[in-house]
Design a protein around this motif. Structure first.
Motif, PDB file in Angstrom:
ATOM      1  N   GLU A 229       6.676 -23.105  -9.925  1.00  0.00           N
ATOM      2  CA  GLU A 229       6.797 -23.244  -8.638  1.00  0.00           C
ATOM      3  C   GLU A 229       5.854 -22.307  -7.826  1.00  0.00           C
ATOM      4  OE1 GLU A 229      11.663 -23.590  -8.749  1.00  0.00           O
ATOM      5  OE2 GLU A 229      10.720 -21.898  -7.680  1.00  0.00           O
ATOM      6  N   PHE A 230       5.193 -21.247  -8.309  1.00  0.00           N
ATOM      7  CA  PHE A 230       4.485 -20.404  -7.333  1.00  0.00           C
ATOM      8  C   PHE A 230       2.953 -21.169  -7.632  1.00  0.00           C
ATOM      9  CE2 PHE A 230       1.189 -17.039  -7.629  1.00  0.00           C
ATOM     10  CZ  PHE A 230       1.384 -16.444  -6.354  1.00  0.00           C
ATOM     11  N   PHE A 231       2.681 -21.990  -8.443  1.00  0.00           N
ATOM     12  CA  PHE A 231       1.549 -22.823  -8.386  1.00  0.00           C
ATOM     13  C   PHE A 231       1.081 -23.215  -7.158  1.00  0.00           C
ATOM     14  CE2 PHE A 231      -1.416 -26.067  -9.354  1.00  0.00           C
ATOM     15  CZ  PHE A 231      -2.371 -25.439  -9.953  1.00  0.00           C
ATOM     16  N   GLY A 232       2.243 -24.064  -6.458  1.00  0.00           N
ATOM     17  CA  GLY A 232       1.915 -24.825  -5.210  1.00  0.00           C
ATOM     18  C   GLY A 232       2.116 -23.589  -4.062  1.00  0.00           C
ATOM     19  N   GLU A 233       2.424 -22.402  -4.292  1.00  0.00           N
ATOM     20  CA  GLU A 233       2.568 -21.246  -3.194  1.00  0.00           C
ATOM     21  C   GLU A 233       1.307 -20.642  -3.182  1.00  0.00           C
ATOM     22  OE1 GLU A 233       6.131 -19.217  -4.079  1.00  0.00           O
ATOM     23  OE2 GLU A 233       7.359 -21.050  -4.346  1.00  0.00           O
TER      24      GLU A 233
END
Ligand code: ARG
Length: 597
Positions: A229-233
């Motif tokens: 999820e952190f990828f897009g953040e």
């Protein structure tokens, strides 16, 4: 071929004695003390209502004995011995006359589309790809040797987030340099930027972890999910996603960069393929094929193969023992298997193949089960002729070929390593050679050793690759077989070519000679079996045995200093035949047969 003669003779005898005959007779080679050929009579006992031994005995009594063939019944087997000279004449004439074509057949003339290698374009080929390539190339040769028309293809995954990562990192840190300017192979150059991307993302993740101390305490799965999820953040991840969107809408600059970086990768792949001797008749690119599956989707809905659920499309495969499978997401995008059935149908339209073989690692076994099941349900007749040639992992002595940091041992490094080990060996043996000559021989021996090591175990088994063991001149290695070939070449080089009409085949009557002749005969069945079972390792094992049989023979008997000219010439013919079969067998493995080493 003598086995055909024997087969016919036995069928005739069955008919005469029992007024019945089996459709096919399988002939094996027994231990030498029992004869040269053996037919088990156990499988006929029920049909003939007799004990296997009684059947074997009746056949043995009736087999025509013209002096060159003797039959005896032992433990339910019909054992047959053939006069050494008759056997040698038959086998050696076949080998010498058919030469490069000895062992070939036309029993399977199907058109086979073979897919192998199929890399992604974000990094160089690794050791697993090397195994894939040598399997694919060898399979192509094996199938062709049995009459098939083989079309060699790869599907290159040139699109998606992986190449975008390399592109973005290049934009940030590449200073507009080219691989030539950096003095690197194109695929390594591009791969370097992929690693840079991953490093930067990892750095951002570590910063995030400091601010979110609860995350490391999560379960392994939850932590992994959070990381995803952190990828897009993350800053760099968001930028990559933005670039992917631009790629999807064909943004001019992004497209230009994408083409440029893929070109660099291909030129790098091409060099590695050349080293390995890999060639393709047709390259497919995922960017051209990933939408093909959508065309099949409508067809599948009409046929009732796909159904809708929650806006997404699924295939029900529970009746064939598989889970239901998503084929189109609710946002309309397709998944891996959809792309693959689209590609299969397109290939069928283009080539009209009879069958297709995919050389792909064992982690995709389930994927191919699903793919084949869907194609069958869609009603394609050729769907029953699809095969996944699955192969196991390759480990290095230190552990897995992929380290934790994602550093994989690339194919070029491995090839360089075996070549340099081979060069040391050549230098030791031939200190007088120039560097160029040493390198030339070392390449033949090094890549031969690598290929043989990867092919000699059955594809499904995993391999612990050990460069030193692979390059050894003794043991079950490529160099051992190549050396037998070079040795025979050097013996023959002192002699003028032979006239087969003047050969006294009956002189070849020692056990070592007969063993060699029988071994040469076996080659034909070995390669047809290897092709049928998609298993080049059978050829490797055979070549080891043949080399071993030759060495034993040569240790016991002189060739050039044989007692008589007649015997010398017979033996020269024998070893010429051995050389032909060694060369033919090695060429099925795409390994060079050196004249000197
Ligand atoms: N590029 C894929 C990978 O690296 C392999 C493709 C296999 N071929 C296919 N038709 N699915 O995993």
């Amino acid at each position: 071929m003598i086995t055909d003669v024997i087969r016919k003779e036995i069928q005739k005898t069955f008919k005469a004695v029992f007024d019945w005959q089996p459709t096919d007779i399988s002939i094996t080679n027994p231990e030498p003390q029992f004869g040269d050929f053996s037919v088990s009579c156990h499988q006929y006992a029920q049909e003939l209502k007799l004990s296997p031994q009684a059947i074997a005995q009746k056949l043995a009594d009736a087999v025509a004995s013209d002096g060159s063939m003797r039959a005896h019944a032992v433990a339910g087997h019909l054992n047959i011995s053939v006069d050494a000279g008759v056997l040698a004449k038959d086998v050696l004439s076949d080998v010498i006359n058919q030469d490069r074509h000895y062992g070939e057949s036309t029993t399977n003339t199907q058109k086979i589309l073979l897919e192998y290698s199929s890399p992604n374009t974000n990094k160089p080929l690794h050791l697993g790809h090397v195994r894939n390539n040598v399997l694919g190339m060898s399979l192509a040769q094996l199938l062709a040797s049995q009459g098939a028309q083989v079309i060699k293809t790869q599907i290159i995954n040139d699109r998606g987030i992986h190449i975008i990562k390399s592109m973005l990192a290049y934009q940030k840190w590449g200073h507009g340099h080219t691989p030539e300017e950096a003095g690197e192979k194109g695929d390594h150059f591009v791969g370097k930027f992929y690693v840079m991307f991953e490093r930067e993302f990892e750095r951002e993740w570590q910063v995030f972890l400091k601010d979110n101390p609860e995350v490391p305490g999560l379960s392994k799965e939850d932590a992994a999910k959070r990381r995803q999820e952190f990828f897009g953040e993350s800053e760099i991840g968001a930028q990559a996603q933005e670039m992917l969107r631009k790629w999807e809408s064909s943004d001019k600059d992004v497209m230009a960069l994408w083409k440029q970086m893929n070109e660099w990768v291909y030129s790098g792949f091409y060099e590695t393929y050349q080293e390995l001797g890999s060639t393709f008749d047709k390259d497919y690119f995922e960017s051209n094929t990933y939408l093909l599956g959508k065309k099949i989707i409508d067809e599948g809905i009409k046929k009732g193969v796909f159904y809708e659920e929650g806006g997404a499309l699924w295939a029900d495969l529970t009746d064939v023992g598989l889970d239901k499978k998503l084929v189109q997401r609710s946002d309309g995008t397709s998944v891996y298997v959809t792309q693959d059935f689209g590609l299969a149908v397109a290939r069928q339209k283009e080539f009209g193949f009879d069958g297709m073989v995919y050389v792909v690692g064992h982690e995709q076994e389930y994927h191919f089960k699903v793919l084949f099941a869907i194609l069958k349900k869609l009603g394609y007749a050729w769907a029953s002729q699809l095969h996944h040639l699955s192969y196991g992992l390759v480990f290095l002595p230190e552990g897995k070929m992929k380290s934790r940091e994602g550093k994989v041992v690339d194919a070029d490094t491995i090839i360089a390593e075996v070549t340099s080990l081979a060069a040391e060996e050549v230098k030791k043996r031939f200190p007088e050679l120039t560097d160029v000559e040493i390198l030339e021989r070392a390449e033949t021996i090094g890549t031969g050793a690598l290929k043989f090591f990867l092919l000699r175990v059955t594809p499904t088994q995993s391999i612990h690759f050990n460069p030193k063991e692979a390059i050894a001149f003794e043991g079950s290695t490529g160099p051992y077989v190549q050396y037998a070939h070079a040795r025979i070449t050097s013996i023959l080089s002192e002699e003028t070519p032979l006239e087969i009409g003047n050969i006294h085949f009956d002189r070849l009557n020692t056990p070592e000679e007969k063993t060699l002749v029988l071994k040469l005969l076996q080659y034909v069945d070995v390669i047809s079996g290897a092709a049928e079972h998609y298993n080049p390792s059978a050829v490797c094992n055979y070549l080891i045995e043949l080399s071993h049989n030759f060495n034993t023979f040569y240790h016991e008997h002189s060739v050039l200093k044989a007692e008589s000219e007649e015997l010398k010439h017979s033996r020269l013919l024998l070893i010429s035949a051995v050389r032909i079969v060694l060369r033919n067998g090695l060429s099925l493995l795409n390994i060079k047969a050196p004249e000197k080493m």
